[in-house]
Design an enzyme around this catalytic site. Sequence first.
Site, PDB file in Angstrom:
ATOM      1  N   SER A  82      14.121 -72.397 -29.152  1.00 13.83           N
ATOM      2  CA  SER A  82      12.759 -72.254 -28.508  1.00 13.83           C
ATOM      3  C   SER A  82      11.907 -73.603 -28.750  1.00 13.83           C
ATOM      4  CB  SER A  82      11.644 -71.300 -29.170  1.00 13.83           C
ATOM      5  OG  SER A  82      11.296 -71.505 -30.595  1.00 13.83           O
TER       6      SER A  82
ATOM      7  N   TYR B  29      11.987 -71.267 -24.521  1.00 17.23           N
ATOM      8  CA  TYR B  29      10.978 -70.552 -24.245  1.00 17.23           C
ATOM      9  C   TYR B  29       9.994 -71.129 -25.373  1.00 17.23           C
ATOM     10  CZ  TYR B  29      13.293 -68.186 -28.108  1.00 17.23           C
ATOM     11  OH  TYR B  29      13.756 -67.999 -29.520  1.00 17.23           O
TER      12      TYR B  29
END
Length: 126
Positions: A25, A58
Amino acid sequence: MLLTLLKCKLHKATVTHSELEYEGSCAIDGDLLDAAGILPYEQIQIYNIANGERFTTYAIRAEAGSRVISVNGAAAHKANPGDRVIICAYGQLPREEAARFHPRLVYLDADNRIVRTGSDIPVQAA
């Protein structure tokens, strides 16, 4: 038909951390997420101005006010602390809505402070 459009971007964010031994991430200061309208766990594209790398990951929420941009996991190979990056999220809209849509644009300085916001990208002649 749905069209994919730029939903928002953080322009010229500075990478503060690059953590290879992390699940994955990109941790982003919560204030910056809110300003751009990016949700935790939302898919983002990162474009590294320093080396031309482009990758998908993300977003996760870092502490508000921390000014953190931490590229984590395998993506850490693609960005180093100090690199300037553009972080974008995209959305899909029906053509009729897309014609009226404007993205949220958040421009940052080298310390990840918001310099200005906008909704239109000016045309830049070469």
